[in-house]
Design a protein around this motif. Structure first.
Motif, PDB file in Angstrom:
ATOM      1  N   ASP A  87       0.835  -1.199   0.000  1.00  0.00           N
ATOM      2  CA  ASP A  87       0.000   0.000   0.000  1.00  0.00           C
ATOM      3  C   ASP A  87       0.872   1.252   0.000  1.00  0.00           C
ATOM      4  OD1 ASP A  87      -1.935  -1.892   0.289  1.00  0.00           O
ATOM      5  OD2 ASP A  87      -2.693  -1.189   2.222  1.00  0.00           O
ATOM      6  N   GLU A 113      -7.050  -0.856  -7.358  1.00  0.00           N
ATOM      7  CA  GLU A 113      -5.699  -1.338  -7.082  1.00  0.00           C
ATOM      8  C   GLU A 113      -4.669  -0.225  -7.288  1.00  0.00           C
ATOM      9  OE1 GLU A 113      -3.285  -4.865  -6.097  1.00  0.00           O
ATOM     10  OE2 GLU A 113      -5.135  -3.848  -5.541  1.00  0.00           O
ATOM     11  N   ARG A 116      -4.796   1.850  -4.261  1.00  0.00           N
ATOM     12  CA  ARG A 116      -4.193   1.178  -3.101  1.00  0.00           C
ATOM     13  C   ARG A 116      -2.688   1.400  -3.025  1.00  0.00           C
ATOM     14  NH1 ARG A 116      -1.305  -3.203  -2.026  1.00  0.00           N
ATOM     15  NH2 ARG A 116      -1.356  -3.990  -4.173  1.00  0.00           N
TER      16      ARG A 116
END
Length: 236
Positions: A87, A113, A116
């Motif tokens: 992350d 994603e 993230r």
């Protein structure tokens, strides 16, 4: 910046139609130029070339597969919907002309994603709408039948429908809790795009370069009916 970009365009003809590539990567180049010193950047779905073909910057690139050897930056083979990074690893995560190549249900997963692994910004740049897709099909037919050119790069756009405006709204709603700011911009007027593509593939590269630098042309490049959308998301 522009001088080196066009030099790369003439040096690496496999990089498709450079007026199109120039405007595809322009938002990313502008972000890097505005940002703090040495931001860490990830390009998702870069293919064999990607941004480092035009901009000498240490971009990390990822794609589901690579076909050619490359000395450009770091490369990581992975699925865009499941990136092998922790992350908030990168300052900027972007993709350019990726979302139209994946099935519609996977598109929001790729955006999630990207958010993230970003600690600051996400840029998603992609063709949008039925008119843009129809233009690609029409251009492919013209250059295949009229000039015998290999238009695989456009024929790949026949596989899935392009994202629509409502899709973008749905994506942004889905990630709204993780976004502090969102912006949607249009890019590359459809009529100008077709004109410049014909001129470029017809060998008039210097003419196209000169035209695209003219202020009165720039006024219309991103107005009216446009080929792409640029979705900019600031990560909360």
């Amino acid at each position: 910046m522009e001088k080196s970009f066009w030099a790369a365009a003439r040096r690496v003809p496999a990089l498709w139609i450079e007026p199109d590539a120039y405007l595809r990567y322009q938002p990313v180049i502008e972000w890097i130029k505005r940002s703090r010193k040495n931001p860490r950047v990830l390009e998702i779905g870069s293919g064999d070339f990607g941004l480092p073909s035009y901009l000498k910057y240490p971009v990390v690139r990822t794609d589901i597969r690579f076909h050619r050897r490359s000395s450009f930056a770091s490369r990581v083979q992975s699925n865009a919907a499941k990136l092998p990074f922790k992350d908030k690893t990168f300052d900027l995560v972007f993709s350019a002309d990726l979302l139209e190549h994946v099935p519609p249900p996977e598109r929001v997963k790729i955006i999630e994603e990207a958010m993230r692994v970003s600690r600051q910004s996400v840029l998603m740049i992609f063709p949008c709408g039925a008119q843009a897709r129809e233009q690609d099909s029409r251009l492919a037919r013209k250059f295949e039948t009229g000039r015998g050119m290999d238009m695989t790069v456009l024929r790949e756009h026949d596989r899935f429908p392009f994202p629509e405006e409502q899709d973008i709204t749905d994506w942004l709603n889905a990630v709204s809790r993780r976004a502090s700011r969102r912006q949607i911009r249009k890019s590359f007027n459809l009529k100008l795009r077709e004109f410049f593509i014909f001129a470029w593939l017809g060998g008039h590269t210097r003419f196209v370069e000169g035209m695209m630098k003219m202020p009165f042309i720039r006024i219309f490049l991103h107005s009216g009916r446009c080929y792409r959308r640029v979705v900019a998301i600031e990560v909360a």
